[in-house]
Design a protein around this motif. Sequence first.
Motif, PDB file in Angstrom:
ATOM      1  N   ASP A 148       0.826  -1.209   0.000  1.00  0.00           N
ATOM      2  CA  ASP A 148       0.000   0.000   0.000  1.00  0.00           C
ATOM      3  C   ASP A 148       0.865   1.267   0.000  1.00  0.00           C
ATOM      4  OD1 ASP A 148      -2.351  -1.447  -0.049  1.00  0.00           O
ATOM      5  OD2 ASP A 148      -2.582  -1.464   2.125  1.00  0.00           O
ATOM      6  N   LYS A 149       1.952   1.247   0.777  1.00  0.00           N
ATOM      7  CA  LYS A 149       2.848   2.399   0.804  1.00  0.00           C
ATOM      8  C   LYS A 149       3.558   2.581  -0.538  1.00  0.00           C
ATOM      9  CE  LYS A 149       3.727   2.204   5.791  1.00  0.00           C
ATOM     10  NZ  LYS A 149       4.724   1.885   6.851  1.00  0.00           N
ATOM     11  N   SER A 150       3.912   1.469  -1.171  1.00  0.00           N
ATOM     12  CA  SER A 150       4.580   1.541  -2.472  1.00  0.00           C
ATOM     13  C   SER A 150       3.647   2.140  -3.516  1.00  0.00           C
ATOM     14  CB  SER A 150       5.034   0.149  -2.915  1.00  0.00           C
ATOM     15  OG  SER A 150       5.982  -0.393  -2.013  1.00  0.00           O
ATOM     16  N   ILE A 151       2.392   1.735  -3.486  1.00  0.00           N
ATOM     17  CA  ILE A 151       1.405   2.273  -4.428  1.00  0.00           C
ATOM     18  C   ILE A 151       1.228   3.774  -4.211  1.00  0.00           C
ATOM     19  CG2 ILE A 151      -1.046   2.279  -5.043  1.00  0.00           C
ATOM     20  CD1 ILE A 151       0.572  -0.083  -6.185  1.00  0.00           C
ATOM     21  N   GLN A 152       1.145   4.183  -2.957  1.00  0.00           N
ATOM     22  CA  GLN A 152       1.001   5.610  -2.665  1.00  0.00           C
ATOM     23  C   GLN A 152       2.215   6.402  -3.160  1.00  0.00           C
ATOM     24  OE1 GLN A 152      -0.043   6.470   1.436  1.00  0.00           O
ATOM     25  NE2 GLN A 152       0.263   8.670   1.173  1.00  0.00           N
ATOM     26  N   ALA A 153       3.410   5.844  -2.958  1.00  0.00           N
ATOM     27  CA  ALA A 153       4.634   6.516  -3.404  1.00  0.00           C
ATOM     28  C   ALA A 153       4.675   6.614  -4.927  1.00  0.00           C
ATOM     29  CB  ALA A 153       5.861   5.781  -2.883  1.00  0.00           C
ATOM     30  N   LEU A 154       4.263   5.565  -5.623  1.00  0.00           N
ATOM     31  CA  LEU A 154       4.227   5.598  -7.085  1.00  0.00           C
ATOM     32  C   LEU A 154       3.251   6.659  -7.580  1.00  0.00           C
ATOM     33  CD1 LEU A 154       4.325   1.778  -7.923  1.00  0.00           C
ATOM     34  CD2 LEU A 154       6.076   3.464  -8.499  1.00  0.00           C
ATOM     35  N   GLN A 155       2.135   6.792  -6.901  1.00  0.00           N
ATOM     36  CA  GLN A 155       1.163   7.824  -7.274  1.00  0.00           C
ATOM     37  C   GLN A 155       1.735   9.220  -7.057  1.00  0.00           C
ATOM     38  OE1 GLN A 155      -2.046   6.401  -4.777  1.00  0.00           O
ATOM     39  NE2 GLN A 155      -3.047   5.335  -6.478  1.00  0.00           N
ATOM     40  N   MET A 156       2.528   9.391  -6.001  1.00  0.00           N
ATOM     41  CA  MET A 156       3.184  10.676  -5.752  1.00  0.00           C
ATOM     42  C   MET A 156       4.205  10.990  -6.844  1.00  0.00           C
ATOM     43  SD  MET A 156       3.703  10.268  -1.604  1.00  0.00           S
ATOM     44  CE  MET A 156       4.617  11.796  -1.354  1.00  0.00           C
ATOM     45  N   LEU A 157       4.928   9.966  -7.291  1.00  0.00           N
ATOM     46  CA  LEU A 157       5.893  10.152  -8.377  1.00  0.00           C
ATOM     47  C   LEU A 157       5.174  10.481  -9.685  1.00  0.00           C
ATOM     48  CD1 LEU A 157       8.307   7.245  -7.429  1.00  0.00           C
ATOM     49  CD2 LEU A 157       8.980   9.650  -7.557  1.00  0.00           C
ATOM     50  N   ASN A 158       4.075   9.786  -9.957  1.00  0.00           N
ATOM     51  CA  ASN A 158       3.273  10.094 -11.147  1.00  0.00           C
ATOM     52  C   ASN A 158       2.773  11.529 -11.122  1.00  0.00           C
ATOM     53  OD1 ASN A 158       1.490   6.980 -12.056  1.00  0.00           O
ATOM     54  ND2 ASN A 158       3.595   7.628 -12.375  1.00  0.00           N
TER      55      ASN A 158
END
Length: 350
Positions: free
Chosen positions: A181-191
């Motif tokens: 879940d944290k990885s997905i949130q971080a990827l969304q922040m990078l996007n």
Amino acid sequence: MLKSLQAKHSALSKTEKQLEILSTGMFQDGSLPTFADKIKKVGTFPLQPRKLEILQINVGYMCNQVCAHCHVDAGPDRKEIMTVETMQQILEVLKTTEVNTIDLTGGAPEMNPNFRWFVEEASKLGVQDFIVRSNLTIILANKKYHDLPEFFAKHNIHVISSLPFYKREKTDKQRGDGVFDKSIQALQMLNKVGYGKEGTGLKLDLVYNPSGAFLPTDQKALEHDFKKALKEDFDIDFNSLFAITNLPISRFLDYLIASDNYEDYMYALVEAFNPVAVANVMCTNTISVSWDGWLYDCDFNQMLELKVASKVKHISDFNQEVLQDRNIVISQHCYGCTAGAGSSCQGTVV
């Protein structure tokens, strides 16, 4: 047999034990050919470097995660951190070489207290590709890391991030509860700041490592599946996926031995040996620099403390011409980089 070998050599350091297992006493019948013998048969021994293109720099083993497959044995308790003095020596080397890629790794490289200073200084040198290998969750680990996506974008950093799988269960099994879940949130922040988006020039690549004692499947097929699932489920975009074979060292070797998978895994690597992959293994165009400045042919040799076979062994004495005239240090773990389509920190090599 392997467990008894470990017990027999209990006075050795962990690295010495692993080298002992890799080099001797691996199979009762002695049937596994050495990597050296294997590449002799295909005419590529001794393995020698090509033009130096990549300086891979490990700025410390400290990490906010403790991953089951980690070949660095990284974790929150690791104290090895690169100093400013060593970073300055690296900057001097970069000014005088034709290296076109800087590849920062860890641990979580962002946890080095001088990480941002080094990125800012190294960015001024105008290399073609400046990579930071991020575990993603570090972005959410503490408020001081929350602006990393903006920092990366400002310096046009090429972000390469590990994501074991596009499903929660497999990722959390390998990396710990809540990591997915944290990885997905971080990827969304990078996007959100443009990473992985067409036309921005901000590259976001993902790394896949198998979660067990098996080799990765086809990289292109995996990339297709990752892109489809992450887009449909989370509206996440990224550029490429790199499928990397787990090498039988450090934590992964411990796992193989504990689960009685070591012999089967080594046989699988040997059976999948691809002579075409040998010519393009990453040690032929890369030098790995450890947190304390020692030089290695690759990041994996660094973990086994197998320094370069050269008079020049430390960044403070760096001499590209001397380093070029060396043989690359090999051992049985090298089968991992030459199995199937091959494996490097940039994915397959064939």
